[in-house]
Design a protein around this motif. Structure first.
Motif, PDB file in Angstrom:
ATOM      1  N   TYR A  97       1.395  -1.437  -0.215  1.00  0.00           N
ATOM      2  CA  TYR A  97       0.016   0.514  -0.197  1.00  0.00           C
ATOM      3  C   TYR A  97       1.092   1.408  -0.263  1.00  0.00           C
ATOM      4  O   TYR A  97       1.873   1.174   0.711  1.00  0.00           O
ATOM      5  CB  TYR A  97      -1.030  -0.698   1.238  1.00  0.00           C
ATOM      6  CG  TYR A  97      -1.514  -0.903   0.986  1.00  0.00           C
ATOM      7  CD1 TYR A  97      -3.299  -1.310   0.822  1.00  0.00           C
ATOM      8  CD2 TYR A  97      -1.352  -1.990   1.813  1.00  0.00           C
ATOM      9  CE1 TYR A  97      -3.794  -2.186   0.912  1.00  0.00           C
ATOM     10  CE2 TYR A  97      -2.293  -3.780   2.176  1.00  0.00           C
ATOM     11  CZ  TYR A  97      -3.508  -3.635   1.961  1.00  0.00           C
ATOM     12  OH  TYR A  97      -4.278  -4.677   1.318  1.00  0.00           O
ATOM     13  N   SER A  98       0.091   2.269  -0.527  1.00  0.00           N
ATOM     14  CA  SER A  98       1.238   3.806  -0.760  1.00  0.00           C
ATOM     15  C   SER A  98       0.438   4.896  -0.742  1.00  0.00           C
ATOM     16  O   SER A  98      -0.568   4.615  -0.573  1.00  0.00           O
ATOM     17  CB  SER A  98       1.596   3.903  -2.277  1.00  0.00           C
ATOM     18  OG  SER A  98       0.336   3.885  -2.897  1.00  0.00           O
ATOM     19  N   PHE A  99       1.359   5.854   0.160  1.00  0.00           N
ATOM     20  CA  PHE A  99       0.408   7.076   0.707  1.00  0.00           C
ATOM     21  C   PHE A  99       1.605   7.598   0.344  1.00  0.00           C
ATOM     22  O   PHE A  99       2.979   8.085   0.648  1.00  0.00           O
ATOM     23  CB  PHE A  99       0.875   6.973   2.735  1.00  0.00           C
ATOM     24  CG  PHE A  99      -0.853   7.225   2.963  1.00  0.00           C
ATOM     25  CD1 PHE A  99      -1.339   8.089   2.380  1.00  0.00           C
ATOM     26  CD2 PHE A  99      -1.546   6.634   4.142  1.00  0.00           C
ATOM     27  CE1 PHE A  99      -2.445   8.839   3.447  1.00  0.00           C
ATOM     28  CE2 PHE A  99      -2.396   6.334   4.389  1.00  0.00           C
ATOM     29  CZ  PHE A  99      -3.296   7.559   4.144  1.00  0.00           C
ATOM     30  N   PRO A 100       0.729   9.140  -0.105  1.00  0.00           N
ATOM     31  CA  PRO A 100       1.734  10.379  -0.545  1.00  0.00           C
ATOM     32  C   PRO A 100       1.896  11.114   0.882  1.00  0.00           C
ATOM     33  O   PRO A 100       1.189  11.348   1.882  1.00  0.00           O
ATOM     34  CB  PRO A 100       0.151  10.864  -1.825  1.00  0.00           C
ATOM     35  CG  PRO A 100      -0.819  10.890  -0.644  1.00  0.00           C
ATOM     36  CD  PRO A 100      -1.024   9.476  -0.430  1.00  0.00           C
ATOM     37  N   LEU A 101       2.660  11.753   0.342  1.00  0.00           N
ATOM     38  CA  LEU A 101       2.839  13.123   2.211  1.00  0.00           C
ATOM     39  C   LEU A 101       3.905  13.891   1.312  1.00  0.00           C
ATOM     40  O   LEU A 101       4.966  13.853   0.752  1.00  0.00           O
ATOM     41  CB  LEU A 101       4.903  12.111   2.513  1.00  0.00           C
ATOM     42  CG  LEU A 101       4.781  12.552   3.787  1.00  0.00           C
ATOM     43  CD1 LEU A 101       4.064  13.685   4.864  1.00  0.00           C
ATOM     44  CD2 LEU A 101       6.488  12.409   4.268  1.00  0.00           C
ATOM     45  N   LEU A 102       3.393  15.391   1.397  1.00  0.00           N
ATOM     46  CA  LEU A 102       3.420  16.282   1.147  1.00  0.00           C
ATOM     47  C   LEU A 102       3.936  17.287   1.686  1.00  0.00           C
ATOM     48  O   LEU A 102       3.986  16.967   3.249  1.00  0.00           O
ATOM     49  CB  LEU A 102       1.764  17.070   1.076  1.00  0.00           C
ATOM     50  CG  LEU A 102       1.440  16.340  -0.252  1.00  0.00           C
ATOM     51  CD1 LEU A 102      -0.020  17.379  -0.938  1.00  0.00           C
ATOM     52  CD2 LEU A 102       2.573  16.070  -1.545  1.00  0.00           C
ATOM     53  N   LEU A 103       5.513  17.867   1.629  1.00  0.00           N
ATOM     54  CA  LEU A 103       5.899  18.886   2.231  1.00  0.00           C
ATOM     55  C   LEU A 103       5.852  20.592   2.017  1.00  0.00           C
ATOM     56  O   LEU A 103       6.098  20.651   0.549  1.00  0.00           O
ATOM     57  CB  LEU A 103       7.522  18.963   2.225  1.00  0.00           C
ATOM     58  CG  LEU A 103       7.455  17.144   3.184  1.00  0.00           C
ATOM     59  CD1 LEU A 103       9.073  17.482   3.167  1.00  0.00           C
ATOM     60  CD2 LEU A 103       7.000  17.144   5.031  1.00  0.00           C
ATOM     61  N   LEU A 104       5.172  20.873   2.408  1.00  0.00           N
ATOM     62  CA  LEU A 104       5.245  22.329   2.029  1.00  0.00           C
ATOM     63  C   LEU A 104       5.825  23.584   2.685  1.00  0.00           C
ATOM     64  O   LEU A 104       5.542  23.496   4.233  1.00  0.00           O
ATOM     65  CB  LEU A 104       3.678  23.598   2.095  1.00  0.00           C
ATOM     66  CG  LEU A 104       3.293  24.243   2.023  1.00  0.00           C
ATOM     67  CD1 LEU A 104       3.269  24.954   0.372  1.00  0.00           C
ATOM     68  CD2 LEU A 104       1.268  25.428   2.101  1.00  0.00           C
ATOM     69  N   ASN A 105       6.685  24.509   1.667  1.00  0.00           N
ATOM     70  CA  ASN A 105       7.725  25.487   2.414  1.00  0.00           C
ATOM     71  C   ASN A 105       6.872  27.071   2.629  1.00  0.00           C
ATOM     72  O   ASN A 105       6.242  27.556   1.951  1.00  0.00           O
ATOM     73  CB  ASN A 105       8.427  26.225   0.697  1.00  0.00           C
ATOM     74  CG  ASN A 105       9.773  26.240   1.417  1.00  0.00           C
ATOM     75  OD1 ASN A 105       9.489  27.503   2.713  1.00  0.00           O
ATOM     76  ND2 ASN A 105      10.926  26.998   0.533  1.00  0.00           N
ATOM     77  N   ASN A 106       6.928  26.758   3.612  1.00  0.00           N
ATOM     78  CA  ASN A 106       6.215  28.115   4.129  1.00  0.00           C
ATOM     79  C   ASN A 106       6.803  29.777   4.102  1.00  0.00           C
ATOM     80  O   ASN A 106       6.891  30.979   4.889  1.00  0.00           O
ATOM     81  CB  ASN A 106       4.879  27.856   5.466  1.00  0.00           C
ATOM     82  CG  ASN A 106       4.394  26.740   6.006  1.00  0.00           C
ATOM     83  OD1 ASN A 106       3.581  26.818   4.385  1.00  0.00           O
ATOM     84  ND2 ASN A 106       5.092  26.006   6.642  1.00  0.00           N
ATOM     85  N   ASP A 107       8.330  29.584   3.671  1.00  0.00           N
ATOM     86  CA  ASP A 107       8.807  30.467   3.886  1.00  0.00           C
ATOM     87  C   ASP A 107       9.064  31.100   3.044  1.00  0.00           C
ATOM     88  O   ASP A 107       8.149  31.039   2.025  1.00  0.00           O
ATOM     89  CB  ASP A 107      10.717  29.859   4.262  1.00  0.00           C
ATOM     90  CG  ASP A 107      11.501  30.828   4.711  1.00  0.00           C
ATOM     91  OD1 ASP A 107      10.765  32.448   4.942  1.00  0.00           O
ATOM     92  OD2 ASP A 107      12.635  30.729   5.164  1.00  0.00           O
ATOM     93  N   GLN A 108      10.118  32.573   2.605  1.00  0.00           N
ATOM     94  CA  GLN A 108      10.366  33.722   1.227  1.00  0.00           C
ATOM     95  C   GLN A 108      10.941  32.917   0.715  1.00  0.00           C
ATOM     96  O   GLN A 108      11.137  33.458  -0.407  1.00  0.00           O
ATOM     97  CB  GLN A 108      10.244  35.174   1.912  1.00  0.00           C
ATOM     98  CG  GLN A 108       8.660  35.496   2.375  1.00  0.00           C
ATOM     99  CD  GLN A 108       8.308  36.649   2.752  1.00  0.00           C
ATOM    100  OE1 GLN A 108       9.189  37.256   2.808  1.00  0.00           O
ATOM    101  NE2 GLN A 108       7.089  37.232   3.409  1.00  0.00           N
TER     102      GLN A 108
END
Length: 585
Positions: A97-108
């Motif tokens: 089974y697979s699961f996506p993982l997202l990392l969002l850059n909150n900096d400028q």
């Protein structure tokens, strides 16, 4: 994962508000637990409604100047992970089974990010540049987490996200088979009289995919049976929630269902209690005046106008009545256990939700006679106070009937008796007070006089006086005379000095006075009558003189016979005078 689904997750991540993780345990209802446990991993991912701040592990060494200039607050991560926690469930062993993982850059500015993981046979991760990437401002890095279970059980793992400013953990869980008991979210019990009990019974099924090993508990005024049990998949059990209020009002508590797999499920319990319009008649009770050693009685009644039996118990103080509330609780629990034992003997085998309300008072079933007998031994058959007894002390009052309580008054002294007793009864929050007043009467012994003025008595004379004593009461009058131990007090003698005068009889008493001391006196003879609080006083007063208290002239002649002088007699005149003396004793 398809590109469209990935874009939907990215859009959801940017819209969701990031929340700090609450340390308080999550309150989960049966419907929420059922929904979460029965959905697939993908369905659970799509239903995520919150994004939480990650658990920060440490701050790596790096460019501190940039960190100080970053618009992202120090208590917030530069990279926000979505989802905050990866959860796999309802999986089949040996499938991947697979699961996506997202990392969002909150900096400028752009930042590199690294994902590390512990070695695991079941979990591995894949992403851009083999786990290393540099993410532009406002952009996300997508990773894929793979899970291959070896068997149907729980697994746990974690990923470590490392950025220039922080290092935090992303937990991964795999939920194995779970038991699911199909409780309702809320259970509303029927309205109940205070100090009575009501209950509601449900047939609960295990609709999960493993055996249910569980415990249940709640808080007063609610209770649950059974408190612990084991239920196979597809099996059913009868669960009874009991409501036993000791105060009037509305009540709400949680029934907590604890699975051995660690989940706690909260079922809301609701109940309302009310008071019954019931009172003692008459109140207060004014008993008839009664002679000591005799008895009188009066009846007090308590009428049950309700459609359920009531239980009552008399006490001598309101504080004791509060303590005796355990009497109602304990007997109710015993009754509940007995009824459940009988019902479980014919438990149905099919699984269906068939709630039914059973409303009954706090009475002991016939099978609990042993407990009832023990309670009777602990509680005396009568309530005894000074001069007053009340019975019966405890019992049951059936619907539309009247209980009569006998109050017996047997005074021990001639005085006023006042007591307040309390009837602790089902349907009344506070015990019913009963004020009792009675007056005890002693022997009624009447004297024909209380003062005797004997005026003048001659010294050395013995004078006699008669006293008439009449018993005008209905009981014997034991009496006893006493006189003061003084000069004149010792001059009195009384016959008889003591005795018993039957009702309606007149007793003559002879009082003699004999003094060899001159002077005036006033002495109290004391008459004590058994049963009378007051001592009667018989006063004698007078004056002891030589002959008279009037000054007179006495002329007397003394005849002298002179031997040898024939018949001629010589007369010598004598004069005497006496003045009255006064004596203090």
């Amino acid at each position: 994962m398809k590109a469209v689904q990935l874009q939907q997750l990215i859009s959801k991540l940017r819209k969701e508000k990031v929340l700090a993780k609450d340390d308080k345990p999550r309150r989960m209802t049966p419907s929420v637990f059922k929904q979460e446990m029965m959905q697939s991993s993908e369905e659970r991912l799509n239903n995520i409604a919150e994004v939480h701040l990650p658990l920060r592990l440490e701050t790596p060494e790096g460019n501190t100047t940039h960190c100080m200039l970053s618009p992202v607050k120090l208590d917030r991560p530069i990279f926000q992970a979505y989802p905050s926690e990866l959860v796999f469930q309802n999986f089949i062993p040996l499938q991947t089974y697979s699961f996506p993982l997202l990392l969002l850059n909150n900096d400028q500015v752009s930042h590199p990010v690294k994902l590390d993981q512990d070695v695991s046979e079941q979990f591995y991760m894949a992403g851009p540049e083999t786990g290393r990437s540099k993410i532009a401002p406002g952009m996300t890095a997508s990773f894929m987490v793979f899970f291959t279970p070896q068997e149907s059980k729980d697994y746990s793992h974690r990923l470590i996200c490392v950025s220039p400013r922080e290092c935090f953990e992303i937990p991964i869980r795999a939920i194995g088979p779970r038991a699911i008991l199909d409780f309702k979210d809320e259970i509303h019990l029927p309205t109940c009289l205070v100090k009575a009990s009501t209950e509601k019974t449900h047939f609960v099924c295990n609709i999960g995919n493993c055996k249910a090993n569980f415990k249940m508990h709640t808080k007063s005024p609610f209770s649950v049976t059974p408190s612990t049990d084991i239920l196979d998949v597809g099996g059913a059990i009868q669960v009874t929630v009991m409501f036993q209020p000791m105060k009037v009002g509305q009540f709400q508590e949680d029934l907590i269902l604890q699975y051995d797999t660690g989940e706690d499920v909260h079922i809301s319990l609701f109940g309302t209690s009310e008071e019954l319009n019931i009172c003692l008649q008459p109140e207060p009770v004014n008993l008839k005046k009664t002679y000591i050693s005799l008895t009188s009685s009066q009846t007090v009644s308590l009428t049950n106008c309700s459609d359920i039996p009531l239980k009552y118990q008399w006490t001598v103080s309101p504080s004791q009545a509060e303590d005796d509330l355990s009497f109602f609780r304990e007997n109710s629990v015993l009754q509940q256990k007995e009824e459940k034992r009988e019902e479980n003997m014919c438990r149905p085998s099919r699984c269906e939700s068939d709630p039914k309300a059973i409303h009954h008072p706090l009475l002991l079933s016939q099978s609990l006679q042993e407990s009832k007998s023990q309670a009777a031994e602990d509680c005396p058959p009568t309530l005894s106070l000074s001069g007053i007894t009340l019975e019966p002390v405890m019992g049951e009052l059936w619907p539309n009937t009247t209980a009569n309580f006998l109050i017996v008054f047997k005074p021990e002294e001639a005085k006023v008796y006042q007591h307040t007793v309390y009837c602790n009864v089902t349907g009344k929050q506070s015990p019913l007070p009963l004020r009792i007043k009675g007056e005890g009467l002693g022997p009624k012994l009447k004297l024909n006089y209380n003062l005797m003025d004997i005026r003048n008595v001659f010294i050395g004379d013995k004078d006699h006086y008669e006293l008439q004593m009449t018993n005008k009461g209905l009981i014997d009058a034991p009496f006893k005379f006493s006189h003061p131990k003084t000069t004149f007090g010792l001059c009195f003698s009384i016959r008889p000095q003591e005795g018993v005068i039957p009702p309606g009889i007149c007793q003559a008493v002879e009082i003699s006075f004999h003094s060899r001391t001159l002077g005036s006196f006033s002495k109290d003879l004391l008459l004590t009558v058994t049963g009378q609080p007051q001592t009667q006083i018989l006063t004698f007063r007078g004056c002891v003189t030589l002959c008279s208290n009037t000054v007179k002239k006495y002329e007397l002649a003394l005849a002298i016979d002179v031997e040898g002088v024939g018949e001629e007699i010589t007369i010598l005149p004598l004069n005497a005078r006496f003045d009255t003396l006064t004596a203090d004793t």
